[in-house]
Design a protein around this motif. Sequence first.
Motif, mmCIF file in Angstrom:
data_model
loop_
_atom_site.group_PDB
_atom_site.id
_atom_site.type_symbol
_atom_site.label_atom_id
_atom_site.label_comp_id
_atom_site.label_asym_id
_atom_site.label_seq_id
_atom_site.Cartn_x
_atom_site.Cartn_y
_atom_site.Cartn_z
ATOM 1 N N MET A 101 124.206 -90.026 27.145
ATOM 2 C CA MET A 101 122.935 -90.640 27.498
ATOM 3 C C MET A 101 121.791 -89.796 26.942
ATOM 4 O O MET A 101 121.872 -88.573 26.908
ATOM 5 N N PHE B 10 117.407 -89.612 27.136
ATOM 6 C CA PHE B 10 116.233 -90.053 27.881
ATOM 7 C C PHE B 10 114.971 -89.511 27.218
ATOM 8 O O PHE B 10 114.981 -88.419 26.642
ATOM 9 N N ARG C 186 122.505 -85.956 28.014
ATOM 10 C CA ARG C 186 123.569 -85.554 28.942
ATOM 11 C C ARG C 186 124.904 -85.665 28.214
ATOM 12 O O ARG C 186 125.186 -86.676 27.566
ATOM 13 N N THR D 169 128.423 -82.845 34.716
ATOM 14 C CA THR D 169 128.177 -83.097 36.129
ATOM 15 C C THR D 169 126.727 -83.437 36.428
ATOM 16 O O THR D 169 126.284 -83.308 37.557
ATOM 17 N N GLY D 170 126.022 -83.864 35.441
ATOM 18 C CA GLY D 170 124.738 -84.474 35.733
ATOM 19 C C GLY D 170 123.524 -83.839 35.103
ATOM 20 O O GLY D 170 122.501 -84.496 34.999
ATOM 21 N N GLU D 171 123.620 -82.567 34.706
ATOM 22 C CA GLU D 171 122.389 -81.951 34.221
ATOM 23 C C GLU D 171 122.003 -82.475 32.853
ATOM 24 O O GLU D 171 122.845 -82.937 32.079
ATOM 25 N N LEU D 172 120.721 -82.415 32.592
ATOM 26 C CA LEU D 172 120.174 -82.796 31.312
ATOM 27 C C LEU D 172 119.833 -81.547 30.500
ATOM 28 O O LEU D 172 119.457 -80.521 31.052
ATOM 29 N N PHE D 173 119.953 -81.698 29.188
ATOM 30 C CA PHE D 173 119.469 -80.686 28.258
ATOM 31 C C PHE D 173 118.212 -81.244 27.609
ATOM 32 O O PHE D 173 118.131 -82.437 27.313
ATOM 33 N N TYR E 167 123.633 -84.813 43.134
ATOM 34 C CA TYR E 167 123.457 -83.485 42.565
ATOM 35 C C TYR E 167 122.004 -83.059 42.741
ATOM 36 O O TYR E 167 121.087 -83.884 42.676
ATOM 37 N N PHE F 20 119.266 -79.946 41.305
ATOM 38 C CA PHE F 20 119.095 -78.976 40.230
ATOM 39 C C PHE F 20 117.776 -78.228 40.402
ATOM 40 O O PHE F 20 116.808 -78.765 40.949
ATOM 41 N N TYR G 10 115.288 -76.471 37.575
ATOM 42 C CA TYR G 10 115.002 -76.246 36.167
ATOM 43 C C TYR G 10 113.828 -75.282 36.045
ATOM 44 O O TYR G 10 112.931 -75.257 36.889
ATOM 45 N N LEU H 162 118.172 -75.340 32.491
ATOM 46 C CA LEU H 162 118.778 -75.436 33.807
ATOM 47 C C LEU H 162 118.974 -74.042 34.392
ATOM 48 O O LEU H 162 119.490 -73.150 33.719
ATOM 49 N N ARG I 262 122.748 -75.517 39.676
ATOM 50 C CA ARG I 262 123.122 -76.864 40.071
ATOM 51 C C ARG I 262 123.913 -76.795 41.385
ATOM 52 O O ARG I 262 124.702 -75.887 41.597
ATOM 53 N N LYS J 219 119.744 -86.134 41.380
ATOM 54 C CA LYS J 219 120.441 -87.203 40.692
ATOM 55 C C LYS J 219 121.531 -87.738 41.598
ATOM 56 O O LYS J 219 122.386 -86.982 42.050
#
Lengths: 115, 120
Positions: free
Chosen positions: A31, A33, A96, A101-105, B33, B35, B37, B47, B50, B95
């Motif tokens: 994904m 964004f 992603r 497990t959900g985090e975005l870069f 979840y 997070f 950041y 990040l 988490r 999330k």
Amino acid sequence: SAVISQKPSRDICQRGTSLTIQCQVDSQVTMMFWYRQQPGQSLTLIATANQGSEATYESGFVIDKFPISRPNLTFSTLTVSNMSPEDSSIYLCSGRLAGNTGELFFGEGSRLTVL
Amino acid sequence: AQTVTQSQPEMSVQEAETVTLSCTYDTSESNYYLFWYKQPPSRQMILVIRQEAYKQQNATENRFSVNFQKAAKSFSLKISDSQLGDTAMYFCAFKPHVNAGGTSYGKLTFGQGTILTVHP
């Protein structure tokens, strides 16, 4: 992890023009964004870039103003069309990874100033 | 819809001391979840830590740890032995595990951010 590159990093644009921001990821992300961020403020999601199909836009954002492409799993573009000073902002690309497990870069962002 | 609230617009701390950033959230989801950041002045978001809601144990990453209180919907970040490089804007984000029926599957909801300044 994933490394996300955006360009341009910053630009100054004239009212009424359009600018395309490019986002390249070094890994295949499931994904992608696009976010907008006013300096010193939080992030607002513009849309989800879908591979090979039309992007999914959040309330308040429309395709005519922010056309998005995603021709493959590692590349996307966001165009800010017919710009006005209110479009001055930082635009952030994010992705992603599969199985993540959900985090975005995030990319470093593109700071646009519209005169 | 989920909301994330960071009630501290700005915080400051002396180098080597400990600071805690607050975050509360509102959701009807049972699995999700959370997070933290970090966004330094150079702008790139990275990040920090988490937490998965189904895990009772608080997450830790070196000098960073969280205090996750699921019933209270609270998720604070503790930074120990603060360093000058910790100066940044910190965002709490949420999330849901599964964004059922959503038009933006898997999107993150961010808080307003807390500007942390570490003083020498």
